[in-house]
Every structure is written in C-alpha cells, then in structure tokens.
Design a protein around this motif. Structure first.
Motif, PDB file in Angstrom:
ATOM      1  N   ASP A  58     -88.045 105.326 -39.759  1.00  0.00           N
ATOM      2  CA  ASP A  58     -86.593 105.175 -39.645  1.00  0.00           C
ATOM      3  C   ASP A  58     -86.157 103.927 -40.405  1.00  0.00           C
ATOM      4  O   ASP A  58     -86.314 102.802 -39.930  1.00  0.00           O
ATOM      5  CB  ASP A  58     -86.207 105.064 -38.175  1.00  0.00           C
ATOM      6  CG  ASP A  58     -84.700 105.045 -37.959  1.00  0.00           C
ATOM      7  OD1 ASP A  58     -83.950 104.888 -38.956  1.00  0.00           O
ATOM      8  OD2 ASP A  58     -84.269 105.174 -36.799  1.00  0.00           O
ATOM      9  N   ARG A  59     -85.600 104.121 -41.573  1.00  0.00           N
ATOM     10  CA  ARG A  59     -85.273 102.988 -42.430  1.00  0.00           C
ATOM     11  C   ARG A  59     -83.998 102.263 -42.007  1.00  0.00           C
ATOM     12  O   ARG A  59     -83.617 101.269 -42.622  1.00  0.00           O
ATOM     13  CB  ARG A  59     -85.204 103.443 -43.892  1.00  0.00           C
ATOM     14  CG  ARG A  59     -86.541 103.991 -44.387  1.00  0.00           C
ATOM     15  CD  ARG A  59     -86.502 104.334 -45.858  1.00  0.00           C
ATOM     16  NE  ARG A  59     -86.541 103.152 -46.693  1.00  0.00           N
ATOM     17  CZ  ARG A  59     -87.656 102.545 -47.115  1.00  0.00           C
ATOM     18  NH1 ARG A  59     -88.841 102.992 -46.698  1.00  0.00           N
ATOM     19  NH2 ARG A  59     -87.600 101.506 -47.897  1.00  0.00           N
ATOM     20  N   ASP A  60     -83.372 102.729 -40.939  1.00  0.00           N
ATOM     21  CA  ASP A  60     -82.275 101.964 -40.362  1.00  0.00           C
ATOM     22  C   ASP A  60     -82.772 100.823 -39.478  1.00  0.00           C
ATOM     23  O   ASP A  60     -81.994  99.951 -39.104  1.00  0.00           O
ATOM     24  CB  ASP A  60     -81.356 102.881 -39.552  1.00  0.00           C
ATOM     25  CG  ASP A  60     -80.544 103.814 -40.435  1.00  0.00           C
ATOM     26  OD1 ASP A  60     -80.240 103.424 -41.585  1.00  0.00           O
ATOM     27  OD2 ASP A  60     -80.226 104.932 -39.992  1.00  0.00           O
ATOM     28  N   ASN A  61     -84.063 100.829 -39.149  1.00  0.00           N
ATOM     29  CA  ASN A  61     -84.650  99.733 -38.385  1.00  0.00           C
ATOM     30  C   ASN A  61     -84.959  98.571 -39.329  1.00  0.00           C
ATOM     31  O   ASN A  61     -85.669  98.746 -40.322  1.00  0.00           O
ATOM     32  CB  ASN A  61     -85.935 100.184 -37.686  1.00  0.00           C
ATOM     33  CG  ASN A  61     -85.684 101.238 -36.634  1.00  0.00           C
ATOM     34  OD1 ASN A  61     -84.641 101.243 -35.980  1.00  0.00           O
ATOM     35  ND2 ASN A  61     -86.624 102.153 -36.468  1.00  0.00           N
ATOM     36  N   ARG A  62     -84.470  97.387 -39.018  1.00  0.00           N
ATOM     37  CA  ARG A  62     -84.675  96.218 -39.880  1.00  0.00           C
ATOM     38  C   ARG A  62     -85.474  95.108 -39.197  1.00  0.00           C
ATOM     39  O   ARG A  62     -86.091  94.302 -39.862  1.00  0.00           O
ATOM     40  CB  ARG A  62     -83.319  95.684 -40.358  1.00  0.00           C
ATOM     41  CG  ARG A  62     -82.514  96.729 -41.140  1.00  0.00           C
ATOM     42  CD  ARG A  62     -81.174  96.203 -41.600  1.00  0.00           C
ATOM     43  NE  ARG A  62     -81.328  95.156 -42.602  1.00  0.00           N
ATOM     44  CZ  ARG A  62     -81.037  93.873 -42.404  1.00  0.00           C
ATOM     45  NH1 ARG A  62     -80.569  93.460 -41.227  1.00  0.00           N
ATOM     46  NH2 ARG A  62     -81.201  92.991 -43.372  1.00  0.00           N
ATOM     47  N   VAL A  63     -85.462  95.078 -37.880  1.00  0.00           N
ATOM     48  CA  VAL A  63     -86.307  94.193 -37.071  1.00  0.00           C
ATOM     49  C   VAL A  63     -86.616  94.957 -35.793  1.00  0.00           C
ATOM     50  O   VAL A  63     -85.744  95.654 -35.269  1.00  0.00           O
ATOM     51  CB  VAL A  63     -85.605  92.857 -36.720  1.00  0.00           C
ATOM     52  CG1 VAL A  63     -86.554  91.954 -35.923  1.00  0.00           C
ATOM     53  CG2 VAL A  63     -85.100  92.134 -37.959  1.00  0.00           C
TER      54      VAL A  63
END
Length: 257
Positions: A58-63
């Motif tokens: 899921d590339r919307d996760n950043r941290v």
C-alpha cells in the motif's frame, strides 16, 4: 486528520486494528485479541505474513507504527492452536510462514516505529526489524516460548538479538531466557526511548509526523538503505534457524513417548 478511507485489508485481519492519517500517510497497526491484550495463535502465525505484505504493498503508507493493546505488547501464546508441531508436514507450514513474516516486515519500505506498550515475551524479532523502538516504562523483553517448549530459538531471534546486543550478550540473552527491563534495554542500545505508558503513543505519533515531513521517496529509500544489511542477515539465517527449530519440534514426539 483521520479520514474515512479504508483499504480492504483494514478489516481483513481479526487481530489487527488499522488507523491511518491520510494527510500524512502515517499508519498505526495495533495487535489485539478481542480488542484486549494480544494473544499469539496459529491464526495470527498464518495471517501476519499476508498482513505485512498488504501493508508493504500500500503505497499510501508513508510511516508505520506497530504496537500492542492494553498493558502488554505480546506476552501470551496459545500453544495448542499452533497445531501438531511434531508433524513435519505441519512444521513445513510454520517454516514458510516464519520466513515470510520477517521478509515481509523488512519489505515494508517506509520507516517503522515500534511502540512497545508492555511485556514483549515472544516474537520480539518483529520489534527488531523496525527503525525506531520506543518502550513504556513497564515494558520487558524476553524470549519466553522456545526453551520453555524444548525447541531451538530459530525464528529470527537467533539472528537479530545477537545483532543488536552483540554476539556474546545476544546468545546469553537467548540461552538464559533473560528478562530485560525497558531501562536495561535502553542502556544496552536496544530501545531508543523509555517513556511513561501514558506518553508512549503520543511520542510515537510525534516522531512519525516528524518523519512524514520528508519527501515520500526519501522515506522509502532511507528505509531500504537502513535495512539492506538486516535483510541479508535474516535471509541467510532464518531458513536455517527454522529448520533447526523444526528438528527439535519433531523430536518432541520422541520425548513424549
């Protein structure tokens, strides 16, 4: 701000609660059993590799923040739910899942923060794959289940604890089933900060927001750079360790006769 966006995997796993601030891309992953302290089971052993893969994809996760529920991080295990570990065909499933869970954790290519909210007595290798480790002042660290069950501690703890503590101290920790307090873990360089329980998650989110100010590719590639050596060591050692663990698990049948 928390939004209503909910990817499908947010409701897919019975023992994981997800919440994400879509403005910053910070994902909090909370382990639980019936919304109380987490009990590790055969089901979680099966599902966690898939869950960590879904998070990594899921590339919307950043941290990512990984934590537990209540006053323990992971302190209980339902051994019976793990199935007949003396059966090699059953152990083959454990072997595959045990490899994939660490590989998929390390394939989460954004910074990860562990918020250890109480005793972490099993699968502490999950914690050691993360980049920042915070602990509440009531947290403790131990490898409780392996020698208690008469099996080799080969699921990744044999790689990661000697890495963070040093070879001699790491082997001592595993062989004596030593319990480290949060303060001892801090002094030994395992834990980065020790906090009152009431401040733990607040501090985890503070650090996550600080990191989230960076460009997305900077976040992703910093995690990749920082985990490169750990990935190599885990990939070298995890299969061998689980094989040794499996031999001793199957030998339990002879010990019981």
């Amino acid at each position: 701000m928390m939004t209503a966006t909910r990817p499908a995997y947010f409701t897919k796993y019975e023992n994981l609660n997800f919440r994400r601030d879509d403005e910053t891309g910070i994902l909090e992953v909370r382990m639980h059993t019936n919304n109380g302290p987490f009990v590790f089971t055969g089901q979680t052993h099966r599902e966690f590799p898939n869950a960590f893969y879904d998070i990594s994809s899921d590339r919307d996760n950043r941290v990512v923040i990984l934590t537990g529920t209540g006053d323990s991080w992971m302190a209980q295990i339902d051994f019976n739910s793990l199935g007949d570990v003396t059966n090699p065909r059953e152990w083959d499933k454990t072997f595959w899942e045990g490899k994939k869970v660490l590989q998929n954790l390390l394939d989460i290519e954004v910074p990860m923060i562990s918020a250890v909210n109480g005793p972490a007595l099993l699968h502490t290798e999950y914690i050691l794959t993360t980049d920042i480790i915070l602990a509440s002042d009531n947290a403790t660290f131990q490898d409780m289940p392996h020698l208690n069950a008469g099996i080799v501690p080969g699921d990744g703890v044999h790689v990661l604890w000697p890495l963070v503590l040093g070879p001699s101290r790491g082997r001592y920790f595993l062989l004596t089933q030593e319990t480290l307090t949060a303060q001892q873990a801090y002094e030994l360089g395992v834990v980065n900060e020790v906090l009152p329980a009431s401040r733990l998650m607040e501090r985890a989110w503070e650090l996550a927001r600080q990191l989230a100010k960076q460009p997305t590719l900077t976040l992703r590639y910093t995690r990749v750079a920082l985990t490169q050596r750990i990935k190599r060591l885990v990939n070298e050692g995890i299969g061998y360790g689980l094989a040794m663990e499996g031999i001793t698990a199957t030998d339990l049948r002879n010990a019981q006769q």
